[in-house]
Design a protein around this motif. Structure first.
Motif, PDB file in Angstrom:
ATOM      1  N   PHE B 103       0.830  -1.196   0.000  1.00  0.00           N
ATOM      2  CA  PHE B 103       0.000   0.000   0.000  1.00  0.00           C
ATOM      3  C   PHE B 103       0.873   1.258   0.000  1.00  0.00           C
ATOM      4  O   PHE B 103       0.671   2.181  -0.797  1.00  0.00           O
ATOM      5  N   LEU B 107       1.460   4.278  -2.738  1.00  0.00           N
ATOM      6  CA  LEU B 107       1.267   5.669  -2.324  1.00  0.00           C
ATOM      7  C   LEU B 107       2.495   6.507  -2.647  1.00  0.00           C
ATOM      8  O   LEU B 107       2.395   7.604  -3.215  1.00  0.00           O
ATOM      9  N   LEU B 108       3.667   5.968  -2.307  1.00  0.00           N
ATOM     10  CA  LEU B 108       4.897   6.745  -2.495  1.00  0.00           C
ATOM     11  C   LEU B 108       5.286   6.840  -3.958  1.00  0.00           C
ATOM     12  O   LEU B 108       6.138   7.634  -4.330  1.00  0.00           O
ATOM     13  N   GLN B 110       3.114   7.638  -6.282  1.00  0.00           N
ATOM     14  CA  GLN B 110       2.352   8.716  -6.898  1.00  0.00           C
ATOM     15  C   GLN B 110       3.098  10.037  -6.776  1.00  0.00           C
ATOM     16  O   GLN B 110       3.973  10.181  -5.927  1.00  0.00           O
ATOM     17  N   LYS B 111       2.721  10.960  -7.640  1.00  0.00           N
ATOM     18  CA  LYS B 111       3.385  12.264  -7.586  1.00  0.00           C
ATOM     19  C   LYS B 111       2.635  13.170  -6.619  1.00  0.00           C
ATOM     20  O   LYS B 111       1.444  13.350  -6.733  1.00  0.00           O
ATOM     21  N   PHE B 112       3.346  13.705  -5.650  1.00  0.00           N
ATOM     22  CA  PHE B 112       2.726  14.700  -4.772  1.00  0.00           C
ATOM     23  C   PHE B 112       3.818  15.572  -4.185  1.00  0.00           C
ATOM     24  O   PHE B 112       5.011  15.232  -4.270  1.00  0.00           O
ATOM     25  N   THR B 116       9.909  13.299  -2.134  1.00  0.00           N
ATOM     26  CA  THR B 116      11.281  12.905  -1.788  1.00  0.00           C
ATOM     27  C   THR B 116      11.454  12.840  -0.280  1.00  0.00           C
ATOM     28  O   THR B 116      12.037  11.889   0.254  1.00  0.00           O
ATOM     29  N   ALA B 118       9.109  12.414   1.950  1.00  0.00           N
ATOM     30  CA  ALA B 118       8.332  11.297   2.494  1.00  0.00           C
ATOM     31  C   ALA B 118       9.078   9.990   2.313  1.00  0.00           C
ATOM     32  O   ALA B 118       9.156   9.164   3.224  1.00  0.00           O
ATOM     33  N   ARG B 119       9.675   9.817   1.115  1.00  0.00           N
ATOM     34  CA  ARG B 119      10.434   8.584   0.879  1.00  0.00           C
ATOM     35  C   ARG B 119      11.601   8.482   1.837  1.00  0.00           C
ATOM     36  O   ARG B 119      11.843   7.422   2.429  1.00  0.00           O
ATOM     37  N   LEU B 202       8.456  -0.768  -4.373  1.00  0.00           N
ATOM     38  CA  LEU B 202       8.580   0.474  -5.131  1.00  0.00           C
ATOM     39  C   LEU B 202       9.393   0.234  -6.390  1.00  0.00           C
ATOM     40  O   LEU B 202       9.025   0.672  -7.492  1.00  0.00           O
ATOM     41  N   GLN B 206       8.004   0.469 -10.339  1.00  0.00           N
ATOM     42  CA  GLN B 206       8.596   1.347 -11.341  1.00  0.00           C
ATOM     43  C   GLN B 206       9.073   0.622 -12.577  1.00  0.00           C
ATOM     44  O   GLN B 206       9.401   1.269 -13.570  1.00  0.00           O
TER      45      GLN B 206
END
Lengths: 315, 303
Positions: B103, B107-108, B110-112, B116, B118-119, B202, B206
């Motif tokens: 999950f 979430l990570l 997606q672009k928001f 960086t 948050a990761r 992740l 990708q």
């Protein structure tokens, strides 16, 4: 107009999702950062603030006493140096030996290499506890299959030296080495064979192909392995507390910090050891132990996060 | 070589040369494997079947059959309990960690704004949550006091209590409710154990080609459908990888390993300790086997 209404519903859904996502990520980030923030808040507190009900985050009396205590009890600078040396040494040796093995398994197939790779998988699967005692006894009377007694007349005791770490990391069998071999193998398998063949046609041997062509291309996986290996060795308490009981490295010093502090406090003029105060100093100790890692992480994290996405952990 | 052509040992073809070098490259690992893994593994098996006494000359190994195993399973007071606890913990946590990390990876990805950062925060546990720090942290008194003072505990339990009531009223089975509220209360443990898994997912997400998503969007698929029809099947091999990694990670340090070490190094009962270690290994191996068989049936491979 149905089209614009649909558009606005879509837009609303987008906004709502962004909001939910923001709350989730912020909340979870807080959960992760909370212990660190808390340790910082605890570390700069004075003893007087410990029982004060009005002090939760920001201390009334800021003091660096905790740091002074920890630095003197843990012998911090010596410990830091030792830990750094140990971790850096094992990291470099592990990365070299695992890269060699990974390349060998990925590209230089020979008779029985698949069987040997099954051995690598086995080393990942068997819990280190299972083989701990024989390895321990082996290192206590180290003979290297009878070679050492031939030279010196008797087996050597390698415990409480760095030799166990040097030997295991040179031979790609240190902490989680199987995983690193796996990462390297997956990565090298992802590099097209044509590159290698072109290098061969241009006259490069296996060794030159490896050092000149493969390694420069493998930088993402090398960074990953270096970072994992360094960090895990730094935090490791499993092998370190078994092989290195008397040496001053971070994890053994941390493990004995409460005990050392209690002794110090009971002998000194201050009160009998207060468990809350012990815990406060211990938190400071943990903070000081992970501080170097956090500093390193701040510098390499961007590179690390980007590179791991290209490592080929993903088969 | 030129002067004595008859002395060539192997045909020096390209493949032959590569095979020879392959052996050379693997050799350091092979030595380590034999000295630090294979021989110890065999002697551990031998120790587990023997009684071991140590004297000044070294250790004396005396074969006694399965007595150590019997002792571990029937006489020793803590072995059975610790083993079951470790396994139950594993069984409870592994699905949570894997689902949670999938999950979060979605979430990570997606672009928001602030992705960086948050990761970076979410991978911090990879660095911090291991070994001694985790052990010490669980006993931190200051943290407990602070939680009491700030009322975090009250809010915490209240939150999951409300949640539980809501779900029970909605007719969700009690077992599931307990499981989920337990997960809410253990959120720190779960987050801190899922750093590597998030990374693996992740990386997997990708590698999925963006054309697939474009095509599905053209056909009118929603994000929800795109997840279940594209992302989920494409990362399903990694679910297997992550389940195995999580299981292995959770048994690298837990109460069971502590018990085995204490039996070995505090009471110097190497035989019993080895027997425990082997029983533990067998239990873990069975779990790994079951879970990989179950999951690999459902896994989708592109080839």
């Amino acid at each position: 107009m149905p089209a614009s209404r649909l558009l606005s519903i879509q837009a609303w859904k987008g906004w709502l999702w962004s909001f939910v996502r923001l709350v989730l990520i912020a909340g979870l980030s807080f959960v992760i950062l909370y212990p660190i923030l808390q340790k910082i808040a605890t570390a700069i507190k004075d003893k007087a603030d410990l029982y004060s009900p009005i002090v939760i985050w920001i201390p009334e009396h800021v003091s660096l006493d905790n740091f002074r205590q920890v630095i003197s009890i843990m012998d911090y600078w010596v410990t830091l140096g030792n830990t750094f040396t140990l971790s850096a040494m094992t990291t470099v040796l592990t990365a070299i030996s695992c890269a060699l093995a990974g390349y060998g398994f990925a590209r230089l197939k020979f008779k029985g290499s698949n069987l040997l790779f099954a051995g690598v998988v086995l080393t990942i699967l068997v819990p280190p506890t299972t083989i701990l005692i024989p390895v321990y006894l082996n290192l206590k009377d180290f003979t290297l299959m009878g070679l050492v007694p031939l030279l010196t007349g008797k087996p050597v005791n390698l415990l409480n030296t760095y030799w166990p770490f040097v030997l295991t990391s040179m031979t790609a069998s240190s902490l989680k080495a199987g995983l690193y071999i796996f990462i390297f193998r997956q990565f090298f398998r992802g590099i097209p064979k044509e590159v290698e063949e072109a290098a061969y046609i241009d006259g490069a041997g296996v060794g030159r192909t490896f050092t000149r062509i493969m390694l420069p291309n493998a930088v993402p996986s090398i960074v990953t392995v270096l970072l994992f290996s360094f960090v895990w060795q730094w935090n490791d308490s499993f092998y370190t507390t078994t092989y290195l009981t008397s040496s001053k490295v971070m994890s053994t010093q941390l493990a004995s910090l409460p005990y050392n502090l209690a002794i110090l406090l009971n002998d000194g003029q201050s009160s009998s050891a207060d468990p809350f105060y012990l815990s406060m100093v211990q938190d400071t100790g943990i903070l000081m132990a992970i501080l170097p890692l956090i500093i390193i992480y701040i510098f390499v994290q961007r590179y690390f996060v980007e590179s791991i996405e290209r490592t080929g952990i993903v088969g | 070589m030129k002067s004595i052509p008859g002395f060539r040992l192997a045909p020096r073809t390209y493949t032959g040369k590569k095979a020879l070098w392959g052996f050379v490259y693997v050799l350091p690992w092979l030595i380590g494997f034999i000295v630090f893994f294979f021989i110890p593994l065999l002697s551990s098996l031998r120790y587990s079947l023997s009684s071991i006494t140590a004297n000044s000359n070294g250790i004396i190994v005396h074969y006694i059959g399965f007595k150590n195993y019997v002792e571990a399973l029937t006489v020793n007071t803590s072995f059975n309990r610790t083993l079951t606890e470790s396994i139950v913990n594993m069984v409870v946590n592994v699905p949570l960690i894997v689902i949670f990390s999938l999950f979060l990876a979605v979430l990570l990805n997606q672009k928001f704004f602030g992705r960086t950062a948050a990761r970076a925060i979410f991978f911090l546990p990879v660095i911090l949550a291991s070994g001694i720090i985790m052990n010490l942290e669980s006993t931190s008194l200051v943290q407990a006091i602070n939680d009491e003072n700030s009322g975090a505990k009250a809010i915490h339990s209240l939150g999951s209590f409300e949640l539980a009531r809501m779900m029970l009223q909605a007719g969700v089975s009690e077992v599931i409710v307990d499981y989920l509220t337990g997960a809410v209360n253990r959120i720190y443990q779960i987050v801190s154990q899922s750093g590597v898994q998030i990374l693996i997912f992740l990386a997997g997400i990708q590698t999925i080609s963006p054309q697939l998503y474009e095509a599905s969007k053209m056909e009118g698929a929603t994000g929800y459908e795109a997840f279940w029809k594209i992302t989920f099947p494409m990362v399903s091999p990694l679910i297997l990888v992550n389940v195995i990694y999580t299981i292995i990670d959770s048994f690298s340090t837990n109460a069971m390993t502590d018990l085995i070490r204490e039996t070995g190094f505090k009471t110097f009962n190497f035989g019993l300790s080895s027997a425990m270690a082997w029983l533990y290994f067998l239990a873990v191996a069975v779990i790994l086997l079951i879970s990989s068989v179950l999951i690999s049936r459902k896994v989708f491979y592109q080839e």
